[in-house]
Write a protein that holds these residues in place. Structure first.
Motif, mmCIF file in Angstrom:
data_model
loop_
_atom_site.group_PDB
_atom_site.id
_atom_site.type_symbol
_atom_site.label_atom_id
_atom_site.label_comp_id
_atom_site.label_asym_id
_atom_site.label_seq_id
_atom_site.Cartn_x
_atom_site.Cartn_y
_atom_site.Cartn_z
ATOM 1 N N ARG A 502 0.858 -1.210 0.000
ATOM 2 C CA ARG A 502 0.000 0.000 0.000
ATOM 3 C C ARG A 502 0.884 1.246 0.000
ATOM 4 O O ARG A 502 1.845 1.312 0.762
ATOM 5 N N VAL A 515 -1.450 3.246 -9.513
ATOM 6 C CA VAL A 515 -2.883 3.240 -9.169
ATOM 7 C C VAL A 515 -3.539 2.077 -9.897
ATOM 8 O O VAL A 515 -3.464 1.974 -11.122
ATOM 9 N N ARG A 519 -6.972 1.908 -6.176
ATOM 10 C CA ARG A 519 -6.127 1.874 -4.962
ATOM 11 C C ARG A 519 -4.704 2.322 -5.298
ATOM 12 O O ARG A 519 -4.208 2.059 -6.389
ATOM 13 N N ASP A 520 -4.037 2.960 -4.323
ATOM 14 C CA ASP A 520 -2.644 3.412 -4.513
ATOM 15 C C ASP A 520 -1.681 2.341 -3.998
ATOM 16 O O ASP A 520 -1.751 1.944 -2.826
ATOM 17 N N TRP A 521 -0.809 1.920 -4.906
ATOM 18 C CA TRP A 521 0.191 0.909 -4.525
ATOM 19 C C TRP A 521 1.604 1.465 -4.722
ATOM 20 O O TRP A 521 1.839 2.297 -5.588
#
Length: 635
Positions: A502, A515, A519-521
């Motif tokens: 994350r 992204v 979700r932001d990875w």
């Protein structure tokens, strides 16, 4: 993360081998020995082979290979040297003669199955083929000898093979040796446990813990002012050993040797394996009462073997006669060049620190003749013009190397070895180590013995096993009889894989942001399996679960990254490189067992506590073993 896996240690012993055959594949010389598991205290050395240098009494053979112009195997060892020597100079240019080729595996950074080796004549052939020719030769000889001594019929799967490699070799080089053994027919790739890769200083250490006091030479008890003593005492001992050697069978202690009980503080020691190509240093502690070994610091060393002295001699010849001439002579008269290097090697063995007279090295007639035609002047004139006052010319057609010249040839290599041992002894983990075992062929050199005693004799006792050139071979047999003897090893590198975590604003750099589905990875994070210099016990495992990215996927490929430092966060950090890949072959999911690929879990189990990295895998849904392979060669 690390948990002991009883399976891994048990599976090694579930196959009843009746004999262990160890091959010490050295840079300059090689040999084999074997022991029957019914009589593990007796180690049988290989038969003395035809040929051989006068005055060299050991039972190993030069690591020299001769192939015909059609690339077929012709001969190995002394026979290869002699046959190459006897070829007509014109003819010799078409034959392929290889010596000291093991060093290429150490020095090649991107080793693959396609890496090539150059014969003395300049022709090239795949390295894997050269190595497998040599191993096949050993297989044939060793099996014939084992069968001669065995009362029962031997099946191929009753033999456990052991091949020695330098401990400083990385995974690709170890895997390369394994592939060469498969190609040579030692074992089948389907039964990999039948072949063990042994680390040379480790093998030496395993043998050293069996030593008795009369089987060693303690340099601290010698008067080293008289240069002849060390050399001659070894010769005397060799003579007495030779008398007892008609049987070629050595007996070893059942437990640890009496040497240790007399040493009190001697449970920790350094083994310096000084071979032809590399010098390997390992630090061990004996765990009593069971006598197992624990590594205290990651193995270190480098390409500082005795070959360095030969290369210095070649550089000296280039200085005197010109590099262009030496290169031309090698190409046009390859067999004569080999003769010259053999002549130097034989004299190199007789070099002692206090020697007052010069060493003579005879130049082949073709060298003298070729030089005259090439330069239009005599070899004698070249020597005079070179201003090399430490090398003289003798009227018998010999180069006279003064003691100063010999010192100059030995010093750089010996200094490297001593410096390396001194640096190791400064380390926190090695403080208070009182014993240093010098092993390997180069340890026979009085030049190295004197330098070691002068530099290190005040801080530790330096001990040389008798028959020091055979120490690794005997230890490799003992390792094959009980591979669990080294219980704890240190990781030479940090290993891991790249994963997504994350994304945390402020902690992760923006250029790592990915992204995905809203979700932001953070990409490229190193998921560490093991860290450099971490202690790993035999049978300890690292487990990770992997899920196929899509249903119907038949393979998962996971790239492995490594680093010499533990101070890394991302796989893109400086010093981190891709070094291998794990491949998991996925059987088709059974209908009804897995609704979607995202729930399918493949659990991979990795072992880092052995001499090679191993991986196994299980499909958690079916509990079926999944075919798993780890590859460091096809990068």
């Amino acid at each position: 993360v690390l948990s002991p896996s009883p399976l891994s240690s048990l599976s090694r012993m579930d196959h009843p081998f009746t004999v262990v055959v160890a091959i010490d594949f050295g840079t300059t010389s090689s040999g084999y020995a074997f022991s029957f598991t019914q009589d593990p205290e007796a180690i049988h050395m290989m038969r003395r082979w035809e040929g051989g240098d006068p005055g060299v009494a050991n039972q190993k053979s030069p690591t020299s290979l001769l192939l015909t112009p059609e690339l077929k195997f012709h001969s190995f060892g002394f026979a290869a040297r002699d046959n190459y020597h006897d070829l007509d100079p014109e003819e010799a240019q078409h034959w392929l003669y290889f010596d000291k080729f093991k060093m290429k595996i150490h020095s090649t950074t991107d080793l693959t199955m396609e890496t090539e080796l150059e014969a003395v004549s300049g022709r090239k052939v795949r390295a894997i083929e050269v190595f497998s020719h040599a191993l096949r030769f050993f297989r044939v000889h060793a099996l014939k000898e084992v069968k001669d001594q065995s009362s029962s019929l031997l099946e191929g799967d009753e033999v456990r093979w052991v091949i020695t490699v330098p401990a400083v070799w990385r995974q690709p080089a170890k895997q390369f040796m394994r592939e060469a053994a498969y190609l040579a027919g030692l074992v089948s790739p389907d039964t990999p446990e039948q072949l063990l890769i042994a680390l040379e200083p480790e093998a030496a250490s395993i043998y050293c813990r069996k030593l008795r006091l009369h089987q060693v030479i303690d340099l601290s008890l010698r008067d080293l002012c008289s240069s002849e003593i060390v050399g001659s005492s070894i010769l005397q001992k060799k003579f007495s050993i030779n008398l007892a050697r008609h049987s070629r069978t050595f007996l070893v202690e059942r437990g640890t040797g009496e040497l240790w009980s007399e040493m009190q503080t001697g449970d920790r020691y350094i083994v310096a394996d000084c071979g032809g190509g590399t010098v390997d240093l390992t630090v061990h502690q004996i765990e009593q009462p069971q006598g197992t070994l624990k590594e205290l610091y990651k193995v270190s060393g480098g390409p500082y073997g005795a070959v360095g002295v030969d290369l210095a001699f070649e550089a000296m010849l280039c200085k005197i006669f010109g590099e262009d001439f030496i290169e031309s002579f090698k190409a046009k008269r390859p067999a004569a060049w080999v003769d010259l290097t053999i002549a130097f090697e034989a004299r190199k063995r007789t070099a002692t620190p206090g020697r007052s007279n010069a060493l003579n090295i005879s130049l082949p007639f073709s060298f003298i003749d070729f030089y005259k035609r090439y330069r239009g002047q005599s070899v004698e004139t070249a020597l005079r013009k070179s201003n090399m006052n430490i090398v003289k010319w003798s009227s018998q057609g010999m180069l006279r190397l003064t003691p100063e010249a010999m010192n100059e040839l030995f010093q750089p290599t010996i200094n490297n070895i001593i410096k390396h041992i001194e640096e190791l002894m400064q380390r926190q983990e090695v403080q208070g180590v009182r014993f240093l075992f010098l092993v390997g062929g180069f340890a026979e050199s009085p030049m190295l013995q004197r330098a070691a005693q002068n530099a290190l004799g005040q801080t530790c006792r330096i001990i040389i096993p008798q028959d020091v050139g055979l120490t690794i071979l005997k230890g490799a047999v003992l390792f094959g009889l009980d591979p669990t003897v080294v219980r704890v090893r240190r990781c030479p590198l940090t290993y891991g894989v790249g994963v997504l975590n994350r994304f945390v604003e402020g902690r992760h750099p923006r250029d790592k942001l990915l992204v995905k589905e809203g979700r932001d990875w953070c990409t490229d994070i190193l998921d560490r399996f093991v860290s450099v210099d971490q202690s790993v016990a035999l049978g300890e495992v690292v487990r990770r679960s992997y899920t196929p990215a899509r249903s119907g996927q038949r393979k998962i490929i996971i790239n492995i990254y490594c680093s010499v430092s533990d101070d890394v966060v991302y796989i893109s950090d400086p010093g981190v490189r891709k070094c291998g890949a794990i491949t998991l072959d996925l059987p088709e999911a059974l209908p009804g067992t897995v609704a979607g690929a995202e729930r399918r879990e493949i659990r991979a189990t990795m072992q880092f506590g052995d001499t090679e990295i191993k991986v196994t895998a299980v499909d958690m849904a079916t509990n079926q073993t999944v075919r798993a392979a780890i590859d460091f060669l096809s990068n």
